[in-house]
Design an enzyme around this catalytic site. Structure first.
Site, PDB file in Angstrom:
ATOM      1  N   THR A  50       0.849  -1.202  -0.013  1.00 60.28           N
ATOM      2  CA  THR A  50      -0.045   0.069   0.051  1.00 60.28           C
ATOM      3  C   THR A  50       0.908   1.071  -0.079  1.00 60.28           C
ATOM      4  O   THR A  50       0.432   2.285  -0.354  1.00 60.28           O
ATOM      5  CB  THR A  50      -0.825  -0.024   1.295  1.00 60.28           C
ATOM      6  OG1 THR A  50      -1.688  -1.037   1.247  1.00 60.28           O
ATOM      7  CG2 THR A  50      -1.748   1.253   1.059  1.00 60.28           C
ATOM      8  N   TYR A 140       3.321 -12.562   5.400  1.00 57.84           N
ATOM      9  CA  TYR A 140       2.359 -12.277   4.273  1.00 57.84           C
ATOM     10  C   TYR A 140       1.943 -13.226   3.558  1.00 57.84           C
ATOM     11  O   TYR A 140       2.783 -13.398   2.390  1.00 57.84           O
ATOM     12  CB  TYR A 140       2.784 -10.817   3.923  1.00 57.84           C
ATOM     13  CG  TYR A 140       1.929  -9.728   3.043  1.00 57.84           C
ATOM     14  CD1 TYR A 140       0.481 -10.141   3.081  1.00 57.84           C
ATOM     15  CD2 TYR A 140       2.235  -8.895   2.279  1.00 57.84           C
ATOM     16  CE1 TYR A 140      -0.609  -9.438   2.361  1.00 57.84           C
ATOM     17  CE2 TYR A 140       1.098  -8.128   1.553  1.00 57.84           C
ATOM     18  CZ  TYR A 140      -0.139  -8.582   1.587  1.00 57.84           C
ATOM     19  OH  TYR A 140      -0.784  -7.759   1.089  1.00 57.84           O
ATOM     20  N   LYS A 168      -0.157 -12.006   7.932  1.00 57.52           N
ATOM     21  CA  LYS A 168      -1.424 -11.201   7.359  1.00 57.52           C
ATOM     22  C   LYS A 168      -1.960 -12.387   6.552  1.00 57.52           C
ATOM     23  O   LYS A 168      -1.202 -12.415   5.525  1.00 57.52           O
ATOM     24  CB  LYS A 168      -0.596 -10.033   6.853  1.00 57.52           C
ATOM     25  CG  LYS A 168      -1.747  -9.122   6.031  1.00 57.52           C
ATOM     26  CD  LYS A 168      -0.984  -7.927   5.299  1.00 57.52           C
ATOM     27  CE  LYS A 168      -1.921  -7.092   4.499  1.00 57.52           C
ATOM     28  NZ  LYS A 168      -1.405  -5.682   3.932  1.00 57.52           N
ATOM     29  N   ILE A 211      -4.645  -5.772   9.040  1.00 53.96           N
ATOM     30  CA  ILE A 211      -3.812  -4.976   8.312  1.00 53.96           C
ATOM     31  C   ILE A 211      -4.569  -4.586   7.061  1.00 53.96           C
ATOM     32  O   ILE A 211      -4.661  -5.258   5.927  1.00 53.96           O
ATOM     33  CB  ILE A 211      -2.416  -5.481   8.015  1.00 53.96           C
ATOM     34  CG1 ILE A 211      -1.874  -6.149   9.320  1.00 53.96           C
ATOM     35  CG2 ILE A 211      -1.468  -4.735   7.184  1.00 53.96           C
ATOM     36  CD1 ILE A 211      -0.639  -6.813   9.300  1.00 53.96           C
TER      37      ILE A 211
END
Length: 300
Positions: A50, A140, A168, A211
């Site tokens: 992001t 992740y 995540k 998240i």
């Protein structure tokens, strides 16, 4: 090996705001970090996807980390920083640099992409990284970007690695492996939702937080949703979860973080809505759709 930490609540993966001249708008980044913490975020994530980390040079990545470290030191908040690489040796070097910032509490490391090692290779990769990392790891898992699907058994084995504090989880939906993983988590291992639209059902199944890029836009309401599920207020959690899912869907109407940046700029919170190639700015229609979802959320 680093000490594990407990991960819970909403962690906002901060966008990187750009100035009209094209550089990192450090003051806007600092203000944004304070805003989301003021509104109930448990922590922030720097240099995630992001934050357009792949489009920043090393000096810019260091500047972003400096700003976020300063804010988290002042606020006593959890700072997670994106690190790692598809090759294990390069990932080790990326993690080693984090020792420069004592405020960093965890590193978000993506499952190796493109090379697509077998599950045993992924486990060996993270075992090695956990041994050398100065901070605990947040794995992740995002198979629709990495091309590397992992079943619940492999994900659970990742969670059993000493030095891996959490995951995540962005599986692209909720399936049997999601349910199996959350039904039997390793001790001291937290799962944070990574697909924004599925936050509420993930919390219902046992995730401890999320998240979430769209949490830039309504941090307090996302934190409220986590609190509602934790308190067992199912009726409130369901209603709020549906409204936030609509906001999340609008925020991802175009490639992330273009819509989020468009909304933040429209709100006067960042100086431009600019992104860096290969991303292009979000259309006015997509930004207005997200603003409309925010208006609907305010009525709840």
């Amino acid at each position: 090996m680093a000490q594990d930490i407990a991960l819970h609540g909403i962690h906002v993966p901060l966008i990187t705001p750009f100035s009209p001249s094209g550089g990192v708008a450090a003051e806007a980044l600092e203000a944004l970090a304070h805003e989301v913490l003021d509104d109930g975020a448990a922590g922030i994530v720097a240099l995630g996807t992001t934050g357009e980390a792949a489009a920043l040079d090393e000096a810019e990545r260091d500047l972003v980390t400096d700003v976020c470290a300063r804010v988290c030191r002042e606020r006593g908040a959890v700072l997670t920083v994106g690190a790692g690489a598809s090759g294990t040796r390069a990932a080790e070097a990326s993690l080693a640099r984090l020792a420069r910032w004592p405020e960093v509490r965890a590193a978000q490391v993506t499952v190796p992409s493109f090379v697509r090692p077998a599950a045993e290779g992924v486990l060996a990769h993270f075992t090695r990284l956990a041994e050398v990392s100065p901070v605990p790891l947040v794995v992740y898992h995002i198979p629709y970007r990495t091309g590397q699907p992992l079943d619940a058994g492999a994900l659970r084995r990742l969670g059993e690695i000493p030095g891996v504090a959490g995951m995540k989880y962005a599986g692209g939906g909720i399936d049997a492996d999601t349910v199996a993983l959350l039904g039997a988590l390793p001790e001291s291992f937290s799962v944070l939702a990574g697909d924004d639209v599925y936050l509420s059902p993930m919390l219902a199944l046992g995730a401890t937080g999320g998240i979430l890029s769209s949490a830039h836009l309504a941090t307090a309401r996302y934190a409220e949703l986590v609190a509602a599920w934790r308190a067992g207020d199912v009726a409130r959690a369901r209603a709020l979860g549906h409204a936030l899912a609509a906001l999340s869907a609008a925020a991802f109407g175009e490639p992330n973080p273009t819509v989020v940046k468009g909304v933040l700029h429209a709100q006067g919170r960042i100086p431009t809505a600019d992104v860096r190639l290969p991303l292009l700015p979000a259309s006015r229609a997509s930004v207005e759709a997200a603003l409309g979802a925010l208006e609907e959320l305010a009525r709840l």
